[in-house]
Design an enzyme around this catalytic site. Structure first.
Site, PDB file in Angstrom:
ATOM      1  N   THR A  14       0.817  -1.218   0.000  1.00  0.00           N
ATOM      2  CA  THR A  14       0.000   0.000   0.000  1.00  0.00           C
ATOM      3  C   THR A  14       0.851   1.269   0.000  1.00  0.00           C
ATOM      4  O   THR A  14       2.044   1.244   0.282  1.00  0.00           O
ATOM      5  CB  THR A  14      -0.946   0.017   1.219  1.00  0.00           C
ATOM      6  OG1 THR A  14      -0.172   0.044   2.418  1.00  0.00           O
ATOM      7  CG2 THR A  14      -1.862  -1.198   1.225  1.00  0.00           C
ATOM      8  N   ASP A  15       0.200   2.363  -0.307  1.00  0.00           N
ATOM      9  CA  ASP A  15       0.858   3.668  -0.303  1.00  0.00           C
ATOM     10  C   ASP A  15       0.442   4.465   0.935  1.00  0.00           C
ATOM     11  O   ASP A  15      -0.238   3.935   1.822  1.00  0.00           O
ATOM     12  CB  ASP A  15       0.552   4.437  -1.595  1.00  0.00           C
ATOM     13  CG  ASP A  15      -0.931   4.720  -1.796  1.00  0.00           C
ATOM     14  OD1 ASP A  15      -1.726   4.590  -0.837  1.00  0.00           O
ATOM     15  OD2 ASP A  15      -1.304   5.079  -2.923  1.00  0.00           O
ATOM     16  N   ALA A  16       0.808   5.726   0.995  1.00  0.00           N
ATOM     17  CA  ALA A  16       0.509   6.571   2.155  1.00  0.00           C
ATOM     18  C   ALA A  16      -0.987   6.768   2.366  1.00  0.00           C
ATOM     19  O   ALA A  16      -1.425   7.044   3.478  1.00  0.00           O
ATOM     20  CB  ALA A  16       1.200   7.925   2.006  1.00  0.00           C
ATOM     21  N   GLY A  18      -3.090   4.375   2.057  1.00  0.00           N
ATOM     22  CA  GLY A  18      -3.621   3.114   2.555  1.00  0.00           C
ATOM     23  C   GLY A  18      -4.217   2.209   1.495  1.00  0.00           C
ATOM     24  O   GLY A  18      -4.830   1.200   1.812  1.00  0.00           O
ATOM     25  N   VAL A  19      -4.051   2.563   0.226  1.00  0.00           N
ATOM     26  CA  VAL A  19      -4.531   1.713  -0.868  1.00  0.00           C
ATOM     27  C   VAL A  19      -3.329   1.118  -1.603  1.00  0.00           C
ATOM     28  O   VAL A  19      -2.204   1.612  -1.484  1.00  0.00           O
ATOM     29  CB  VAL A  19      -5.437   2.486  -1.855  1.00  0.00           C
ATOM     30  CG1 VAL A  19      -6.690   2.982  -1.164  1.00  0.00           C
ATOM     31  CG2 VAL A  19      -4.694   3.624  -2.509  1.00  0.00           C
TER      32      VAL A  19
END
Length: 149
Positions: A14-16, A18-19
Site C-alpha cells: 500500500t501507499d501513504a 492506505g490503498v
C-alpha cells in the site's frame, strides 16, 4: 480455462493513502503469471535464469475500478491469448468477492536473448497458452460495479 491466483494484500503493497500502490497491482499480476507457468510444468528457475529465449513485457495497462486495501483477499484470473507467432497477451481480472476491482493487460514478445531478435513462441509456451486460455462460451461476467461485501 483461465488460471486463478489468490493473494492477500499486505501493508507493504500500500501507499501513504492506505490503498495498493499502482505498480504493485502489476507485480501481483506477474506473480500469478509465474505461478501459472509452474502449474503447467515450466521450470521457473531455468525460465528466468540464463535462458536462450526471453519474453519481455512490451506493453502494460491497468484500469483501477475500486480501491484495494491491506487485508483484502484478491482473486486474480489470468487468461493468456496468442496474438501472433512471436507474441502473447495476458488479461487479468482482479476481484474481491464478486466485484472486479481492477483489470490489467501485459503484452509479451518472444526474443532470442543473444541477438535480441523476435522468435516464434516455443512449444512449451504454446502449451501454457492453450492450457490457460479462457473458455469464452458460457462464461459469466462479474459485475464491475456494486458493493463489496
Amino acid at each position: 480455462m483461465a488460471f486463478t491466483y489468490y493473494y492477500t494484500v499486505r501493508f507493504q503493497d500500500t501507499d501513504a493513502a492506505g490503498v495498493v500502490y499502482f505498480t504493485n497491482i502489476l507485480r501481483i499480476c506477474h506473480e500469478g503469471y509465474e505461478v501459472s507457468l509452474v502449474a503447467t510444468g515450466i521450470n521457473i528457475k531455468s525460465f528466468f535464469t540464463n535462458p536462450s529465449l526471453a519474453f519481455p513485457i512490451v506493453h502494460a495497462n491497468v484500469d483501477f475500478l475500486r480501491p484495494v486495501y491491506c487485508g483484502d483477499n484478491l482473486m486474480i484470473s489470468l487468461s493468456p491469448h496468442k496474438i501472433g507467432g512471436d507474441k502473447f497477451e495476458i488479461s487479468y481480472d482482479i476481484t474481491i468477492g464478486e466485484v472486479i476491482v481492477a483489470k490489467a493487460i501485459t503484452r509479451h514478445v518472444c526474443i532470442d536473448v543473444a541477438s535480441r531478435t523476435k522468435q516464434e513462441l516455443p512449444n512449451y509456451i504454446n502449451h501454457w497458452l492453450e492450457t490457460n486460455r479462457k473458455d469464452t462460451e458460457g462464461t459469466e461476467r462479474r459485475k464491475s460495479r456494486g458493493e463489496i461485501i
